[in-house]
Design an enzyme around this catalytic site. Structure first.
Site, PDB file in Angstrom:
ATOM      1  N   SER A  86     -46.717  56.352   0.189  1.00 38.14           N
ATOM      2  CA  SER A  86     -45.924  57.197  -0.711  1.00 38.14           C
ATOM      3  C   SER A  86     -46.806  58.149  -1.513  1.00 38.14           C
ATOM      4  O   SER A  86     -47.985  57.878  -1.745  1.00 38.14           O
ATOM      5  CB  SER A  86     -45.135  56.333  -1.693  1.00 38.14           C
ATOM      6  OG  SER A  86     -44.378  55.366  -1.007  1.00 38.14           O
TER       7      SER A  86
HETATM    8  N1  SAH Z   1     -45.500  50.654  -0.071  1.00 40.63           N
HETATM    9  C1  SAH Z   1     -46.168  51.311   1.035  1.00 40.63           C
HETATM   10  C2  SAH Z   1     -45.362  52.440   1.631  1.00 40.63           C
HETATM   11  C3  SAH Z   1     -44.148  51.949   2.293  1.00 40.63           C
HETATM   12  S1  SAH Z   1     -43.694  52.717   3.797  1.00 40.63           S
HETATM   13  C4  SAH Z   1     -47.533  51.822   0.648  1.00 40.63           C
HETATM   14  O1  SAH Z   1     -47.924  51.708  -0.512  1.00 40.63           O
HETATM   15  O2  SAH Z   1     -48.223  52.312   1.539  1.00 40.63           O
HETATM   16  C5  SAH Z   1     -42.383  51.590   4.140  1.00 40.63           C
HETATM   17  C6  SAH Z   1     -42.814  50.340   4.868  1.00 40.63           C
HETATM   18  O3  SAH Z   1     -41.690  49.464   4.916  1.00 40.63           O
HETATM   19  C7  SAH Z   1     -43.207  50.607   6.312  1.00 40.63           C
HETATM   20  O4  SAH Z   1     -44.500  50.125   6.535  1.00 40.63           O
HETATM   21  C8  SAH Z   1     -42.165  49.834   7.105  1.00 40.63           C
HETATM   22  O5  SAH Z   1     -42.658  49.273   8.306  1.00 40.63           O
HETATM   23  C9  SAH Z   1     -41.730  48.753   6.122  1.00 40.63           C
HETATM   24  N2  SAH Z   1     -40.425  48.153   6.370  1.00 40.63           N
HETATM   25  C10 SAH Z   1     -39.287  48.727   6.852  1.00 40.63           C
HETATM   26  N3  SAH Z   1     -38.282  47.836   6.918  1.00 40.63           N
HETATM   27  C11 SAH Z   1     -38.799  46.649   6.469  1.00 40.63           C
HETATM   28  C12 SAH Z   1     -38.261  45.325   6.311  1.00 40.63           C
HETATM   29  N4  SAH Z   1     -36.987  45.029   6.635  1.00 40.63           N
HETATM   30  N5  SAH Z   1     -39.071  44.373   5.812  1.00 40.63           N
HETATM   31  C13 SAH Z   1     -40.370  44.638   5.494  1.00 40.63           C
HETATM   32  N6  SAH Z   1     -40.925  45.852   5.628  1.00 40.63           N
HETATM   33  C14 SAH Z   1     -40.151  46.853   6.111  1.00 40.63           C
END
Ligand code: SAH
Length: 235
Positions: A86
């Site tokens: 992000s």
């Molecule tokens: N917080 C992260 C950015 C998030 S990007 C950072 O600091 O880099 C969103 C992430 O959520 C992705 O890696 C994606 O694979 C994950 N994601 C999507 N659906 C999910 C679920 N049901 N459970 C866990 N992770 C999930």
């Protein structure tokens, strides 16, 4: 003669490469300071604790080598597997809105690069973070360990189910967008606890809410764009 000179050369070479490493670290530190000043303090981020945490976490370590030049820029970056780290402002906004304290246990859904988890790890007692893409979970676990975040616990799994063994949580942060609030997460949030979740398909609204005996009450909102939360259980 040669054998006497050689050790000196080696010492000089080691000293020189150490110097270069320090220069690179200094350059990142300067960029990080500028990020905090312009993108965070220059907007509406006021919490000293959050600003301090974001001054400390080496964001460039959470970004793939080919994207590293933009580590401290004002936008999200690709981290592989179609996912993103992000924008720094969004990380700061969510962290500040959650009012994370040193006694708190925090759950994060969507570990991604591990950067948000590290920022939370600077502020909270323990951070539990779940990532559905297994190689991302493994990479982030290794990096967080290397950087010394012993209080950040990474699990590969589906965040829709939360992390029952470590519940209840003082704070919950969801960094992928579900189409509606996952019920298990509300159940695993302590009474009076805060949750931040971007809800919606396409157009998303970040909702920061408090759990009260009467249900969730809205504290603040912000239009955002996160990757979709996958793996919604059927029925
Ligand atoms: N917080 C992260 C950015 C998030 S990007 C950072 O600091 O880099 C969103 C992430 O959520 C992705 O890696 C994606 O694979 C994950 N994601 C999507 N659906 C999910 C679920 N049901 N459970 C866990 N992770 C999930």
């Amino acid at each position: 003669m040669v054998s006497r000179v050689a050790p000196l050369l080696i010492v000089a070479a080691v000293a020189c490469s150490k110097g270069m490493q320090e220069t690179t670290d200094d350059r990142w530190a300067i960029e990080r300071e500028r990020m905090v000043d312009h993108q965070l303090r220059g907007r509406d981020i006021r919490s000293d604790a959050v600003l301090q945490a974001m001054r400390r976490v080496p964001r460039h370590r959470f970004v793939p080598a080919e994207e590293q030049g933009g580590s401290y820029s004002d936008y999200p970056l690709p981290i592989g597997f179609g996912q993103t780290i992000s924008q720094p402002y969004i990380v700061a906004f969510m962290t500040e809105a959650l009012e994370v304290g040193p006694d708190h246990t925090v759950l994060e859904i969507g570990t991604g690069s591990g950067y948000q988890a590290a920022v939370l790890g600077e502020l909270a007692r323990d951070v539990y973070t779940i990532e559905i893409v297994e190689p991302l979970a493994e990479r982030s676990r290794a990096l967080l360990q290397e950087l010394g975040y012993r209080n950040v616990h990474v699990r590969a799994g589906n965040g829709y189910l939360g992390w029952p063994d470590a519940a209840p949580f003082d704070r919950i942060i969801v960094t992928a967008a579900p189409d509606e609030m996952p019920p298990a997460l509300v159940e695993q949030l302590k009474m009076d606890g805060l949750i931040a979740v971007p809800v919606g398909v396409g157009e998303q609204m970040l909702q920061v809410m408090r759990r009260t005996p009467a249900g969730l009450t809205m504290i603040k909102t912000l239009p955002v764009r996160f990757v979709p939360m996958t793996g919604k259980p059927k029925g």
